[in-house]
Design an enzyme around this catalytic site. Structure first.
Site, short mmCIF file in Angstrom:
data_model
loop_
_atom_site.label_atom_id
_atom_site.label_comp_id
_atom_site.label_asym_id
_atom_site.label_seq_id
_atom_site.Cartn_x
_atom_site.Cartn_y
_atom_site.Cartn_z
N GLY A 1 20.14 50.34 89.43
CA GLY A 1 20.55 50.45 90.82
C GLY A 1 21.91 49.79 91.03
O GLY A 1 22.77 49.85 90.17
N TYR B 1 33.50 56.46 82.44
CA TYR B 1 32.36 55.54 82.35
C TYR B 1 31.08 56.23 82.81
O TYR B 1 30.05 56.18 82.13
CB TYR B 1 32.61 54.30 83.21
#
Length: 316
Positions: A214, A181
Site C-alpha cells: 500500500g 520503477y
C-alpha cells in the site's frame, strides 16, 4: 455431527507461532523488509536477512534482538543486482530447507540518467525483477525440500497503473524513472503469478503469492535505533497523510500474513484493506493489468533469456 472449528480472525499483533521454520527476507536490513523480518522473528522463525551491506545487516540484527528476546536472526550476503553472485546464496544459507523467501529488496530512482547493473540491465528492472527471478531458480532445491514452502513477491501500488512494453523491457527507448520503477514492480508481480501457474501445473508443493504494502511512508514508520530514526518534525508533517497512508511496519503486514497464514493460497494477491493503501492485510482481486497470462508467459521467456536461468526448469 461435529462441524469444523471456525477459522480464527487474523490479528497482526498476535501472530501464530512459526518455530522451526526458516525464512529469507531479501533487503531485510531496512524499510519494509526490516519490519517483515522483525515481525517474523517474533513468531520463533529463524529469519535470514539478505543484505548487500554487512554493517547495515548487523544494525538490523541488533535492533531485532533488542525488541525480540531470543530472536533467531542472522544475515547472508546477497545483492540481487549481481546475477552471478546469486549462485552461492543457497549454500551460504547453510540449511537443508527453506520454508519461505520474501522477495523484497529493490531500488527506486527518482531522476535520470538511466543506470545499469554490472550485467548491463536497466538498474530497476535488473534489480527488482531479474535478480529475484534468478534468485528463485537457485533457491528452488531448498524450497522444494520444505513441506509447503512459499515464495512471496513484494509488489507495489505504483505498478497498478502501468503496462509492460515487451519491446522495451529495459527502458532503452523511453526512460522515465517513475514509470520504469512501476513497470519493474509490475514485472515482479507478473512473475509471482506466472510462477504459481507453473508450480500448480507441475504439482509442486511450493506456492507463489504476490503482496503489496500500500502507501508506506518513512514519516509514519516507528523509529528503530540504527535502522530508522523518525524526527519530531517528520512526525508532525506526516499527520495528515496518516488518514490515507501508513508506516512501513504496517506495509510489512501483507507479506507476513502471506508467509504465516495457512489460509493464503498460491496465485493470490494480498494488500492493505482500506483502498489498497492502509490497514490490515486482506486478499484483493488480481489487478486487471496482471490478468493477461500471455504477457506473463512472454515476460517469463524474456527473463529466462536475460538471466540464463529458469526457476521452473526442474519442476515436475
Amino acid at each position: 455431527m461435529s462441524s469444523a472449528p471456525p477459522t480464527p480472525l487474523w490479528n497482526v499483533r498476535r501472530l501464530p507461532r512459526a518455530d522451526g521454520s526458516v525464512v529469507l527476507v531479501t533487503g531485510g536490513n531496512a524499510g519494509i523488509g526490516y519490519f517483515v523480518a522483525e515481525q517474523l522473528a517474533a513468531t520463533g522463525a529463524t529469519v535470514v536477512l539478505g543484505s548487500r551491506n554487512p554493517a547495515k545487516a548487523e544494525n538490523a540484527m541488533a535492533s531485532i534482538r533488542a525488541r525480540v528476546p531470543g530472536a533467531q536472526v542472522r544475515a547472508v550476503q546477497l545483492d540481487v543486482a549481481d546475477l552471478a553472485s546469486l549462485r552461492t546464496v543457497a549454500d551460504a544459507l547453510g540449511v537443508e530447507r527453506l520454508d519461505a523467501v520474501v522477495h523484497n529488496a529493490g531500488v527506486a530512482l527518482d531522476d535520470p540518467p538511466r543506470q545499469e547493473t554490472g550485467d548491463g540491465h536497466e538498474l530497476m528492472f535488473g534489480t527488482n525483477h531479474l535478480g529475484h527471478f534468478a534468485l528463485t531458480h537457485w533457491l528452488m532445491p531448498l524450497l522444494s525440500a520444505a513441506p509447503a514452502a512459499r515464495v512471496i513477491t513484494m509488489g507495489s501500488f505504483a505498478a497498478k497503473s502501468e503496462r509492460l512494453d515487451l519491446d522495451d523491457l529495459q527502458s532503452r527507448t523511453d526512460y522515465r524513472p517513475k514509470r520504469t520503477y512501476g513497470r519493474s514492480k509490475l514485472a515482479q508481480m507478473h512473475f509471482g503469478l506466472e510462477f504459481d501457474r507453473r508450480l500448480r501445473a507441475a504439482g509442486s508443493t511450493v506456492a507463489s503469492v504476490v503482496v503489496h504494502p500500500g502507501g508506506a511512508l518513512d514519516s509514519l514508520t516507528p523509529s528503530r535505533p540504527g535502522v530508522h530514526t523518525k524526527t519530531a518534525a517528520a512526525r508532525l508533517g506526516a499527520a495528515p497523510a496518516a488518514l490515507l497512508l501508513q508506516g512501513k511496519h504496517a506495509g510489512a503486514w501483507p507479506a507476513v500474513r502471506a508467509v504465516l497464514d495457512p489460509a493464503v493460497r498460491g496465485g493470490q494477491l494480498w494488500g492493505p484493506r482500506a483502498f489498497g493503501l492502509r490497514g490490515e492485510p486482506h486478499r484483493e482481486p488480481v489487478w486487471a493489468n496482471l490478468a493477461d497470462t500471455t504477457v506473463a508467459a512472454l515476460l517469463w521467456d524474456a527473463s529466462r533469456d536475460l538471466t540464463g536461468v529458469d526457476p521452473a526448469a526442474h519442476l515436475g
